[in-house]
Design a protein around this motif. Sequence first.
Motif, PDB file in Angstrom:
ATOM      1  N   GLY A 376      19.529  57.995 -29.456  1.00 15.44           N
ATOM      2  CA  GLY A 376      20.256  57.289 -30.297  1.00 15.44           C
ATOM      3  C   GLY A 376      19.572  57.166 -31.883  1.00 15.44           C
ATOM      4  O   GLY A 376      18.596  57.976 -32.226  1.00 15.44           O
ATOM      5  N   VAL A 377      20.260  56.188 -32.690  1.00 20.40           N
ATOM      6  CA  VAL A 377      19.580  56.173 -33.903  1.00 20.40           C
ATOM      7  C   VAL A 377      19.333  54.595 -34.406  1.00 20.40           C
ATOM      8  O   VAL A 377      20.032  54.028 -34.058  1.00 20.40           O
ATOM      9  N   GLU A 378      18.461  54.449 -35.204  1.00 23.16           N
ATOM     10  CA  GLU A 378      18.101  53.196 -36.068  1.00 23.16           C
ATOM     11  C   GLU A 378      19.339  53.060 -37.068  1.00 23.16           C
ATOM     12  O   GLU A 378      19.392  53.902 -37.865  1.00 23.16           O
ATOM     13  N   ILE A 379      19.703  51.742 -37.120  1.00 19.76           N
ATOM     14  CA  ILE A 379      20.441  51.554 -38.373  1.00 19.76           C
ATOM     15  C   ILE A 379      19.418  51.359 -39.804  1.00 19.76           C
ATOM     16  O   ILE A 379      18.176  50.729 -39.660  1.00 19.76           O
ATOM     17  N   ALA A 380      19.783  52.028 -40.730  1.00 16.11           N
ATOM     18  CA  ALA A 380      18.985  51.999 -42.017  1.00 16.11           C
ATOM     19  C   ALA A 380      18.756  50.686 -42.446  1.00 16.11           C
ATOM     20  O   ALA A 380      19.506  49.797 -42.493  1.00 16.11           O
ATOM     21  N   ARG A 381      17.342  50.518 -42.670  1.00 13.69           N
ATOM     22  CA  ARG A 381      16.646  49.437 -43.265  1.00 13.69           C
ATOM     23  C   ARG A 381      16.093  49.500 -44.530  1.00 13.69           C
ATOM     24  O   ARG A 381      15.518  50.447 -44.726  1.00 13.69           O
ATOM     25  N   ASP A 382      15.934  48.397 -45.100  1.00 14.65           N
ATOM     26  CA  ASP A 382      15.021  48.419 -46.419  1.00 14.65           C
ATOM     27  C   ASP A 382      13.741  48.117 -45.905  1.00 14.65           C
ATOM     28  O   ASP A 382      13.185  47.228 -45.131  1.00 14.65           O
ATOM     29  N   GLU A 383      12.726  48.886 -46.111  1.00 14.50           N
ATOM     30  CA  GLU A 383      11.352  49.130 -45.637  1.00 14.50           C
ATOM     31  C   GLU A 383      10.455  47.738 -46.130  1.00 14.50           C
ATOM     32  O   GLU A 383       9.438  47.487 -45.582  1.00 14.50           O
ATOM     33  N   SER A 384      10.759  47.517 -47.234  1.00 14.42           N
ATOM     34  CA  SER A 384      10.113  46.270 -47.936  1.00 14.42           C
ATOM     35  C   SER A 384      10.494  44.935 -47.235  1.00 14.42           C
ATOM     36  O   SER A 384       9.370  43.972 -46.761  1.00 14.42           O
ATOM     37  N   ASP A 385      11.686  44.637 -46.885  1.00 17.45           N
ATOM     38  CA  ASP A 385      11.956  43.295 -46.372  1.00 17.45           C
ATOM     39  C   ASP A 385      12.915  43.370 -45.202  1.00 17.45           C
ATOM     40  O   ASP A 385      13.217  42.478 -44.403  1.00 17.45           O
ATOM     41  N   GLY A 386      13.238  44.653 -44.649  1.00 19.04           N
ATOM     42  CA  GLY A 386      13.918  44.665 -43.296  1.00 19.04           C
ATOM     43  C   GLY A 386      15.507  44.608 -43.346  1.00 19.04           C
ATOM     44  O   GLY A 386      16.092  44.576 -42.448  1.00 19.04           O
ATOM     45  N   SER A 387      15.993  44.267 -44.570  1.00 18.27           N
ATOM     46  CA  SER A 387      17.260  44.052 -44.692  1.00 18.27           C
ATOM     47  C   SER A 387      18.301  45.170 -44.322  1.00 18.27           C
ATOM     48  O   SER A 387      17.616  46.414 -44.615  1.00 18.27           O
ATOM     49  N   PHE A 388      19.457  44.992 -44.213  1.00 24.03           N
ATOM     50  CA  PHE A 388      20.383  45.969 -43.791  1.00 24.03           C
ATOM     51  C   PHE A 388      21.666  45.709 -44.396  1.00 24.03           C
ATOM     52  O   PHE A 388      22.070  44.376 -44.468  1.00 24.03           O
ATOM     53  N   ASP A 389      22.645  46.783 -44.503  1.00 19.32           N
ATOM     54  CA  ASP A 389      24.218  46.438 -45.124  1.00 19.32           C
ATOM     55  C   ASP A 389      25.123  47.027 -44.196  1.00 19.32           C
ATOM     56  O   ASP A 389      24.618  47.772 -43.265  1.00 19.32           O
ATOM     57  N   ARG A 390      26.314  46.605 -44.551  1.00 23.05           N
ATOM     58  CA  ARG A 390      27.498  47.171 -43.814  1.00 23.05           C
ATOM     59  C   ARG A 390      27.755  48.447 -43.577  1.00 23.05           C
ATOM     60  O   ARG A 390      28.008  49.078 -42.600  1.00 23.05           O
ATOM     61  N   ASP A 391      27.189  49.282 -44.618  1.00 23.39           N
ATOM     62  CA  ASP A 391      27.266  50.526 -44.981  1.00 23.39           C
ATOM     63  C   ASP A 391      26.372  51.224 -43.862  1.00 23.39           C
ATOM     64  O   ASP A 391      26.732  52.303 -43.351  1.00 23.39           O
ATOM     65  N   GLY A 392      25.069  50.755 -43.813  1.00 18.55           N
ATOM     66  CA  GLY A 392      24.200  51.229 -42.773  1.00 18.55           C
ATOM     67  C   GLY A 392      24.773  51.178 -41.257  1.00 18.55           C
ATOM     68  O   GLY A 392      24.439  52.138 -40.633  1.00 18.55           O
ATOM     69  N   VAL A 393      25.194  50.004 -41.098  1.00 22.36           N
ATOM     70  CA  VAL A 393      25.658  49.700 -39.610  1.00 22.36           C
ATOM     71  C   VAL A 393      26.726  50.806 -39.406  1.00 22.36           C
ATOM     72  O   VAL A 393      26.649  51.467 -38.404  1.00 22.36           O
ATOM     73  N   ALA A 394      27.652  50.733 -40.413  1.00 23.58           N
ATOM     74  CA  ALA A 394      28.958  51.776 -40.042  1.00 23.58           C
ATOM     75  C   ALA A 394      28.657  53.060 -39.998  1.00 23.58           C
ATOM     76  O   ALA A 394      28.863  53.852 -39.096  1.00 23.58           O
ATOM     77  N   ALA A 395      27.471  53.622 -40.781  1.00 25.91           N
ATOM     78  CA  ALA A 395      27.114  55.038 -40.455  1.00 25.91           C
ATOM     79  C   ALA A 395      26.459  55.337 -39.138  1.00 25.91           C
ATOM     80  O   ALA A 395      26.554  56.341 -38.606  1.00 25.91           O
ATOM     81  N   ALA A 396      25.538  54.389 -38.894  1.00 27.22           N
ATOM     82  CA  ALA A 396      24.858  54.768 -37.531  1.00 27.22           C
ATOM     83  C   ALA A 396      25.809  54.523 -36.368  1.00 27.22           C
ATOM     84  O   ALA A 396      25.591  55.436 -35.609  1.00 27.22           O
ATOM     85  N   VAL A 397      26.818  53.605 -36.375  1.00 27.61           N
ATOM     86  CA  VAL A 397      27.800  53.573 -35.421  1.00 27.61           C
ATOM     87  C   VAL A 397      28.664  54.877 -35.115  1.00 27.61           C
ATOM     88  O   VAL A 397      28.910  55.500 -34.157  1.00 27.61           O
ATOM     89  N   ARG A 398      29.061  55.186 -36.467  1.00 27.05           N
ATOM     90  CA  ARG A 398      29.755  56.483 -36.410  1.00 27.05           C
ATOM     91  C   ARG A 398      29.215  57.694 -35.914  1.00 27.05           C
ATOM     92  O   ARG A 398      29.551  58.559 -35.286  1.00 27.05           O
ATOM     93  N   ARG A 399      27.671  57.822 -36.387  1.00 25.97           N
ATOM     94  CA  ARG A 399      27.053  58.885 -36.168  1.00 25.97           C
ATOM     95  C   ARG A 399      26.857  59.164 -34.577  1.00 25.97           C
ATOM     96  O   ARG A 399      26.816  60.176 -34.051  1.00 25.97           O
ATOM     97  N   VAL A 400      26.633  57.896 -33.994  1.00 26.43           N
ATOM     98  CA  VAL A 400      26.269  57.790 -32.391  1.00 26.43           C
ATOM     99  C   VAL A 400      27.570  58.164 -31.636  1.00 26.43           C
ATOM    100  O   VAL A 400      27.867  58.781 -30.305  1.00 26.43           O
ATOM    101  N   THR A 401      28.663  57.576 -32.064  1.00 29.70           N
ATOM    102  CA  THR A 401      30.070  57.485 -31.476  1.00 29.70           C
ATOM    103  C   THR A 401      30.964  58.562 -31.766  1.00 29.70           C
ATOM    104  O   THR A 401      31.625  59.019 -30.788  1.00 29.70           O
ATOM    105  N   VAL A 402      31.048  59.019 -32.978  1.00 31.10           N
ATOM    106  CA  VAL A 402      32.407  59.824 -33.007  1.00 31.10           C
ATOM    107  C   VAL A 402      31.906  60.926 -33.991  1.00 31.10           C
ATOM    108  O   VAL A 402      32.412  61.842 -34.518  1.00 31.10           O
ATOM    109  N   GLY A 403      30.463  61.156 -34.240  1.00 31.25           N
ATOM    110  CA  GLY A 403      29.980  62.195 -35.367  1.00 31.25           C
ATOM    111  C   GLY A 403      29.528  63.566 -34.516  1.00 31.25           C
ATOM    112  O   GLY A 403      29.834  63.737 -33.322  1.00 31.25           O
ATOM    113  N   GLY A 404      29.004  64.511 -35.318  1.00 28.45           N
ATOM    114  CA  GLY A 404      28.794  65.800 -34.747  1.00 28.45           C
ATOM    115  C   GLY A 404      27.693  65.729 -33.554  1.00 28.45           C
ATOM    116  O   GLY A 404      27.734  66.558 -32.647  1.00 28.45           O
ATOM    117  N   GLU A 405      26.773  64.610 -33.618  1.00 30.40           N
ATOM    118  CA  GLU A 405      25.827  64.578 -32.796  1.00 30.40           C
ATOM    119  C   GLU A 405      26.046  63.595 -31.372  1.00 30.40           C
ATOM    120  O   GLU A 405      25.287  63.514 -30.646  1.00 30.40           O
TER     121      GLU A 405
END
Length: 469
Positions: A376-405
């Motif tokens: 699987g993949v990690e949701i993209a995070r800001d390396e300074s504070d660990g924050s994440f956003d909705r776009d990173g969540v959506a991208a990771a979910v799609r990559r694992v569930t409906v993407g080419g991989e």
Amino acid sequence: MGEGGSSLDVVMFPWLAFGHMIPFLELSKRLAARGHTVTFLSTPRNLARLPPVPTSLSDRLLLQPLPMPTVEGLPEGAESTADVTPDKDEIVKKACDGLAVPFAAFLAGRREAAGLDHCRLLPPLAPIIPAAMNALFGPRWANAQYPRTAPEDFTVPPKWIPFPSTIAFRRREVEWIAGAFKPNSSGLPDTERFWRTEERCRLIINRSCHEFEPQLFDFLTGLFRKPTVPAGILPLTNLVTDDDDEEATADRSEVLQWLDGQPPKSVIYVALGNEAPLTDNNLHELALGLELAGLRFLWALRNPTAGGVLPDGFEQRMRGRGVVWRRWVPQVGAFLTHCGWGSTIEGIVFGQPLVMLPLVVDQGIIARAMAERGVGVEIARDESDGSFDRDGVAAAVRRVTVGGEREAFAGNAKNIKDAVGDQERKEQFISYSPNDCFHERACALLQGHDLSGTMVCNISQMPTHTGSA
């Protein structure tokens, strides 16, 4: 011990967290099923919340309460880390230190009841963390030889690991591990507790296996200068459910009916454990990311620290496509997880690809290992504070569930499931026969010792008391 040997009298005393207590209870069941007598120690409220002991094992597996000490700052009725916010974990450690006296009294009572002049303890250290974390902590001597004094020192593998490795934290994760080397309000650093326990034990047992962590067990045996062996991954033999609760049974039936109405492998299961330190903003971005991904989901939102305040109108907008559930639910097509070791094992057992959002402690190390294996993949995070956003969540979910991989992730997850899921091999990990998998080193260590009447104290990262008890 051979098949004709005497049975063991085993005492289990796990750390006061359900992520530790539940796998130790699973190990207790497996030992009791082999004819060994097991006493599982914890506090009264913790024991009451554990899954019931199967009737067939009740004569060999006893749940024994120890009184929870009163400690300043610990809320009334709190007996585990699930009962407090993360900033009060150190007070739970202090309370656990106070269990040394009733624990010693329990041992003395067992010794007297058995008519023994003394009670010989053979304490293994039995972490429920992956073996990789033992390698990262390292023994006292290795830390003295290769000191780590700055947070950046933990962003690379320890110098005592001689082979290429990903066993390191990211910059956003190092605050916890650096803090583990410093005294906390309980009076001791977490690493000091680990070292004291490790130095007193004769062998180290990990909730892991060779297939999952190749080459680590041989390496750790040399590093800690004592046998380090796997117990297997100890998957749950039964789910933790409210079986006697008619309302809960009806609720589960409703969830299953909803799942039955969805296409196969189309639903992502979202669960971040019972103690995930989610802020309101984290919770909102996760929810909005799931909405943005446009996929079906089942979100087990059982006990969020932030109070569970979802974005306005979220559940209404998701009706029919997504369900937010506040009870136990079954695993489904893919898994969005915080990568706690227990949750990751559950995903492995069911062969699920993972969307990973590691939050604390060893979760980042586990996420890295899963990503390295292509699960699987990690949701993209800001390396300074660990924050994440909705776009990173959506991208990771799609990559694992409906993407080419998607097929590659699913195939790799199935391969790991097949490798660790062989029932006969899982059972061999718990065997005491020198011909079986629990292993030549451990058997050689115990050979020559008369174990009849001996009590084996199994402590899972339990804070070590500083006194003679």
